[in-house]
Structure formats: C-alpha cells, structure tokens
Design a protein around this motif. Structure first.
Motif, mmCIF file in Angstrom:
data_model
loop_
_atom_site.group_PDB
_atom_site.id
_atom_site.type_symbol
_atom_site.label_atom_id
_atom_site.label_comp_id
_atom_site.label_asym_id
_atom_site.label_seq_id
_atom_site.Cartn_x
_atom_site.Cartn_y
_atom_site.Cartn_z
ATOM 1 N N SER A 37 97.297 1.069 62.341
ATOM 2 C CA SER A 37 99.008 1.243 61.651
ATOM 3 C C SER A 37 98.614 0.641 61.148
ATOM 4 O O SER A 37 99.879 0.565 59.849
ATOM 5 N N LEU A 38 98.506 -1.211 61.486
ATOM 6 C CA LEU A 38 98.669 -1.942 60.314
ATOM 7 C C LEU A 38 98.063 -2.130 58.785
ATOM 8 O O LEU A 38 98.473 -2.136 58.189
ATOM 9 N N THR A 39 96.346 -1.160 59.078
ATOM 10 C CA THR A 39 96.336 -1.670 57.735
ATOM 11 C C THR A 39 96.453 -0.455 57.460
ATOM 12 O O THR A 39 96.346 -0.259 55.856
ATOM 13 N N LEU A 40 96.477 1.134 58.092
ATOM 14 C CA LEU A 40 97.246 2.330 56.961
ATOM 15 C C LEU A 40 98.408 1.831 56.647
ATOM 16 O O LEU A 40 98.485 2.382 55.367
ATOM 17 N N GLY A 41 99.447 1.791 57.338
ATOM 18 C CA GLY A 41 100.527 1.322 56.386
ATOM 19 C C GLY A 41 100.654 0.284 55.763
ATOM 20 O O GLY A 41 101.243 0.769 54.606
ATOM 21 N N LEU A 42 99.857 -0.574 56.169
ATOM 22 C CA LEU A 42 100.484 -1.726 54.960
ATOM 23 C C LEU A 42 98.959 -1.584 53.321
ATOM 24 O O LEU A 42 99.717 -1.740 52.590
ATOM 25 N N GLY A 43 98.087 -0.847 54.007
ATOM 26 C CA GLY A 43 97.518 0.005 52.533
ATOM 27 C C GLY A 43 98.351 0.596 51.336
ATOM 28 O O GLY A 43 98.496 1.144 50.436
ATOM 29 N N GLY A 44 99.317 1.737 52.447
ATOM 30 C CA GLY A 44 100.211 3.288 51.897
ATOM 31 C C GLY A 44 101.046 2.608 51.289
ATOM 32 O O GLY A 44 101.272 2.973 49.384
#
Length: 69
Positions: free
Chosen positions: A13-20
């Motif tokens: 979730s952190l990886t995808l959220g920050l990537g977005g």
C-alpha cells in the motif's frame, strides 16, 4: 484467496500510494510549466528542482534495499 500478512499489505500500500502521488506530482509540475509558458529551459528547471526531492526519496529506498542484501 490471498494470504497476505498485515506487514506485506502495508508495504504494498505504501509503495503503490507513494508511486501514485509521485506520478500526480509530476503531472502538477508539467501543468505548472505549461500554464506559465516556461519554455524549454523552464521545463528543465522545474522538473530538475521540484523533481529532485522525489528522486531523493526513490534513491533512499533503493540504497536501503541494497544495504539489506
């Protein structure tokens, strides 16, 4: 069914959220340069200066992962 631990879910979730968010920030920088008629050097300056903070975060993530190996 997915068997995912809470730590794995938080990591994804952190990886995808920050990537977005980073993708959205690049869009905002592009839109800012476009609306201000910055020109070629203005685009380069905006992306370099404002994008450097995001690049630093990515580099920190890569370096910490390499150190864990």
């Amino acid at each position: 069914m997915l068997n995912m631990t809470l730590a794995e879910f938080e990591s994804w979730s952190l990886t995808l959220g920050l990537g977005g968010l980073m993708f959205y920030m690049f869009f905002i920088i592009y839109d800012l340069a476009k609306q201000s008629n910055a020109g070629k050097y203005g685009y380069i300056a905006l992306f370099l200066v404002l994008g450097l903070g995001m690049a630093g975060f990515i580099f920190k993530l890569v370096i910490t992962e390499m150190m864990d190996l």
